[in-house]
Design an enzyme around this catalytic site. Structure first.
Site, PDB file in Angstrom:
ATOM      1  N   TRP A 176       0.863  -1.184   0.000  1.00 32.47           N
ATOM      2  CA  TRP A 176       0.000   0.000   0.000  1.00 32.47           C
ATOM      3  C   TRP A 176       0.897   1.230   0.000  1.00 32.47           C
ATOM      4  O   TRP A 176       1.908   1.281   0.712  1.00 32.47           O
ATOM      5  CB  TRP A 176      -0.912   0.045   1.227  1.00 32.47           C
ATOM      6  N   ASP A 180      -9.821  -3.242   1.842  1.00 28.70           N
ATOM      7  CA  ASP A 180      -9.856  -2.695   3.196  1.00 28.70           C
ATOM      8  C   ASP A 180     -11.229  -2.088   3.445  1.00 28.70           C
ATOM      9  O   ASP A 180     -11.733  -1.314   2.621  1.00 28.70           O
ATOM     10  CB  ASP A 180      -8.759  -1.633   3.359  1.00 28.70           C
ATOM     11  N   ASP A 206     -12.026   6.625   6.568  1.00 27.20           N
ATOM     12  CA  ASP A 206     -11.104   5.561   6.959  1.00 27.20           C
ATOM     13  C   ASP A 206     -10.507   5.861   8.331  1.00 27.20           C
ATOM     14  O   ASP A 206      -9.320   6.142   8.468  1.00 27.20           O
ATOM     15  CB  ASP A 206     -10.000   5.438   5.897  1.00 27.20           C
ATOM     16  N   ASP A 230      -7.091  -4.363  10.658  1.00 33.02           N
ATOM     17  CA  ASP A 230      -6.330  -3.149  10.385  1.00 33.02           C
ATOM     18  C   ASP A 230      -7.026  -1.955  11.023  1.00 33.02           C
ATOM     19  O   ASP A 230      -7.883  -1.317  10.421  1.00 33.02           O
ATOM     20  CB  ASP A 230      -6.172  -2.939   8.878  1.00 33.02           C
ATOM     21  N   HIS A 257     -11.480   1.751   2.922  1.00 28.93           N
ATOM     22  CA  HIS A 257     -10.818   2.396   1.794  1.00 28.93           C
ATOM     23  C   HIS A 257     -11.733   2.691   0.612  1.00 28.93           C
ATOM     24  O   HIS A 257     -11.271   2.853  -0.508  1.00 28.93           O
ATOM     25  CB  HIS A 257      -9.639   1.538   1.327  1.00 28.93           C
ATOM     26  N   HIS A 291      -8.569  -6.494   4.812  1.00 24.86           N
ATOM     27  CA  HIS A 291      -8.182  -5.686   5.961  1.00 24.86           C
ATOM     28  C   HIS A 291      -9.474  -5.250   6.623  1.00 24.86           C
ATOM     29  O   HIS A 291     -10.154  -4.328   6.154  1.00 24.86           O
ATOM     30  CB  HIS A 291      -7.343  -4.482   5.538  1.00 24.86           C
ATOM     31  N   GLU A 348      -3.048  -2.985  -2.555  1.00 28.96           N
ATOM     32  CA  GLU A 348      -4.173  -2.408  -1.825  1.00 28.96           C
ATOM     33  C   GLU A 348      -4.484  -0.987  -2.285  1.00 28.96           C
ATOM     34  O   GLU A 348      -3.614  -0.131  -2.338  1.00 28.96           O
ATOM     35  CB  GLU A 348      -3.843  -2.394  -0.321  1.00 28.96           C
ATOM     36  N   LYS A 380      -6.968   2.684  -2.198  1.00 24.85           N
ATOM     37  CA  LYS A 380      -7.601   3.571  -1.236  1.00 24.85           C
ATOM     38  C   LYS A 380      -8.287   4.687  -2.010  1.00 24.85           C
ATOM     39  O   LYS A 380      -7.825   5.072  -3.081  1.00 24.85           O
ATOM     40  CB  LYS A 380      -6.566   4.153  -0.264  1.00 24.85           C
ATOM     41  N   ASP A 432     -10.427   3.847  11.052  1.00 30.00           N
ATOM     42  CA  ASP A 432      -9.807   2.704  11.722  1.00 30.00           C
ATOM     43  C   ASP A 432     -10.274   2.527  13.158  1.00 30.00           C
ATOM     44  O   ASP A 432      -9.468   2.343  14.073  1.00 30.00           O
ATOM     45  CB  ASP A 432      -8.277   2.826  11.663  1.00 30.00           C
TER      46      ASP A 432
END
Length: 417
Positions: free
Chosen positions: A183, A257, A292, A324, A260, A284, A224, A226, A294
Site C-alpha cells: 500500500w 480494506d 477511513d 487493520d 478504503h 483488511h 491495496e 484507497k 480505523d
C-alpha cells in the site's frame, strides 16, 4: 455455576434440526488464522525512527501503556493471545524490524526480522508483512512508487523488493504462506492536471518489484487501493480501478480494506466479484466511521456480511483475513481482543448456517422460505457455540477476559511512562 457442556449439547441439537453440524463449524473456525496487526500496540510508530506519522496515517487518543520497544510489544501480543481461542498470524510492517544495526528501508534483510520468526515459532504464529511506504523523508512529497524523481522511485522499488524476500523467508521458516501487501500513500491534496503519468510510473514500479517470481506457498503478493487520505483528498494514484486491473492482469492478490472506499460502499459485496478474476484476496477488516478512521472492529452488520460472503460462496480458502485499525483512545489490549473475537464470532455465525440447503432454496426461487430461514437463523444460539469454542481452548468466556485486561493494565501498562 454455568454448565457450558450442557448448554452446548442443547445448542448442538437445535442446529442439528436444521442440518448444521456445530462440531464441524468449530473445527473450520479453528483452522482460520486471523492475522493480528502489530501496529495496534504502539500506534503505528515502529522501531525504525522517532518521526511523526505522515502519508495520510493518523492515530487518535493517548491511552496509557503504549508499547515503546519490541519487547513490550511482544509482551502485549502474548497477553492478547492468552485471551483468544484459535490460531493466528501476526502482521508486521517493515518498520517493526528488530536490530541494533542502523539500517534504512532499502537495506532491510531477513536477518533484521529473525527474532520475529523465533517469536512466531514459540507462539504457533504465521507472519504477514507490509512494506512501509510512509512516515519517511523520501515519502514527504506524497509520492513513492509513482514519484517522478527517479532516486525516490528506485528507493521504494528496492524497499518493496526486499519486503517480498522477507515474506518468502517467513513462509519458508514457518511453513505458513506470508501475505506481503503493498500500500502506498501516493496522491495529491488538490486537483491534478495529469492523472495518467503517476499511474504509468506506479505500473512500472510494480512490474519491477514483481519481476522475480516467488513461490506462493511461501509468499503471496497483494496490492491495496484507497479512495483518499488526509492531505490526499483529490487524487489517489493507487485507486481501486488501477489495482483491480493490475491484480487481474498479473494474477496476484488484491486487498480490500473496509475503510478504503466511499462511505456507501461495502467490501462484502465485492468479495464474490473480485475472486472470479484474482487468485487470492486479502481482507483488511476495519471499521470506518464516515471515513477511513480505523475504529476497533465490532460485531456489526458489515462484519457479518463479510463473513457471510466468504462462507456462503465457499471462498474462505482463497482469502486471508487480517485486522487493520489503530485506536489509542481505549486500552490497546482490549481493542485487539474485541476486534478479533468479533471477527471470529461473525465467521462462526456464518458457518452455522445451513448453506447448502439455503442455496438450494434460492435456486428454486423459493424466496419466502429463504426469508423465513435467514431471519430465524439470527436468533439461533450461536453465542453458546462460541462460548464452547472458548471453553475447549481454555480461554475466558464472554466478558470474563475484562478482569484480566484490567489486571494487566494495573500491573504492566501503568508502569510505562
Amino acid at each position: 455455576m454455568r454448565d457450558i457442556r450442557k448448554e452446548y449439547e442443547l445448542a448442538k441439537k437445535e442446529y442439528a434440526k436444521i442440518g448444521v453440524d456445530t462440531d464441524k463449524a468449530i473445527e473450520t473456525l479453528s483452522s482460520i488464522r486471523i492475522s493480528m496487526h502489530c501496529w495496534q500496540g504502539d500506534d503505528v510508530r515502529g522501531f525504525l525512527s522517532k518521526d511523526e506519522l505522515s502519508g495520510g496515517i493518523q492515530t487518535t487518543g493517548n491511552y496509557l501503556g503504549r508499547a515503546r520497544n519490541v519487547n513490550e510489544l511482544r509482551e502485549d501480543i502474548k497477553e492478547v493471545l492468552s485471551l483468544l481461542p484459535g490460531k493466528f498470524k501476526l502482521n508486521l510492517h517493515a518498520i517493526y524490524l528488530d536490530t541494533d544495526e542502523k539500517v534504512d528501508l532499502d537495506k532491510i534483510e531477513p536477518k533484521h526480522y529473525a527474532s520475529w520468526v523465533n517469536f512466531a515459532k514459540e507462539n504457533d504464529l504465521g507472519l504477514d508483512f507490509n512494506p512501509t511506504c510512509f512516515s519517511h523523508p523520501l515519502a514527504s512529497s506524497n509520492f513513492t512508487l509513482s514519484s517522478s524523481d527517479e532516486h525516490i522511485r528506485s528507493f521504494w522499488v528496492e524497499h518493496c523488493k526486499r519486503s517480498r524476500k522477507i515474506g518468502e523467508y517467513f513462509g519458508k521458516e514457518l511453513g505458513i504462506p506470508c501475505v506481503t501487501n503493498i500500500w502506498i500513500p501516493d496522491g495529491m491534496k488538490d486537483i491534478p492536471y495529469d492523472r495518467v503519468s503517476p499511474r504509468k510510473r506506479l505500473k512500472q514500479s510494480l512490474d519491477e518489484i514483481l519481476e522475480e517470481k516467488i513461490d506462493p506457498k511461501y509468499n503471496i503478493d497483494c496490492v491495496e487501493s484507497k479512495v483518499f487520505g488526509i492531505g490526499l483528498e483529490s487524487y489517489t494514484v493507487g485507486s481501486n480501478e488501477f489495482y483491480l486491473g493490475y491484480a487481474t492482469k498479473n494474477q496476484i492478490g488484491l486487498t480490500l480494506d473496509s475503510g478504503h472506499f466511499h462511505p456507501t460502499e461495502m467490501i462484502s459485496d465485492k468479495i464474490s466479484s473480485v475472486l472470479l478474476y484474482v487468485p487470492h484476496l486479502l481482507l483488511h477488516v476495519s471499521r470506518p466511521v464516515r471515513w477511513d478512521s480505523d475504529h476497533v472492529v465490532i460485531f456489526d452488520d458489515e462484519l457479518n456480511e463479510i463473513a457471510r460472503s466468504l462462507v456462503r460462496s465457499g471462498l474462505i480458502n482463497k482469502t486471508s483475513i487480517g485486522l487493520d485499525y489503530f485506536d489509542a483512545s481505549i486500552n490497546r489490549i482490549a481493542a485487539w481482543v474485541v476486534g478479533i473475537r468479533s471477527t471470529q464470532k461473525a465467521l462462526l455465525k456464518a458457518l452455522l448456517e445451513p448453506t447448502e440447503y439455503l442455496n438450494k432454496v434460492e435456486e428454486e426461487q423459493n424466496y419466502t422460505e429463504r426469508m423465513v430461514l435467514t431471519e430465524e437463523m439470527k436468533a439461533m444460539p450461536w453465542g453458546i457455540v462460541y462460548d464452547y469454542f472458548c471453553f475447549i481452548n481454555n480461554k475466558p468466556l464472554g466478558q470474563e477476559y475484562l478482569s484480566e485486561i484490567k489486571r494487566y493494565e494495573d500491573v504492566v501498562l501503568k508502569g510505562r511512562k
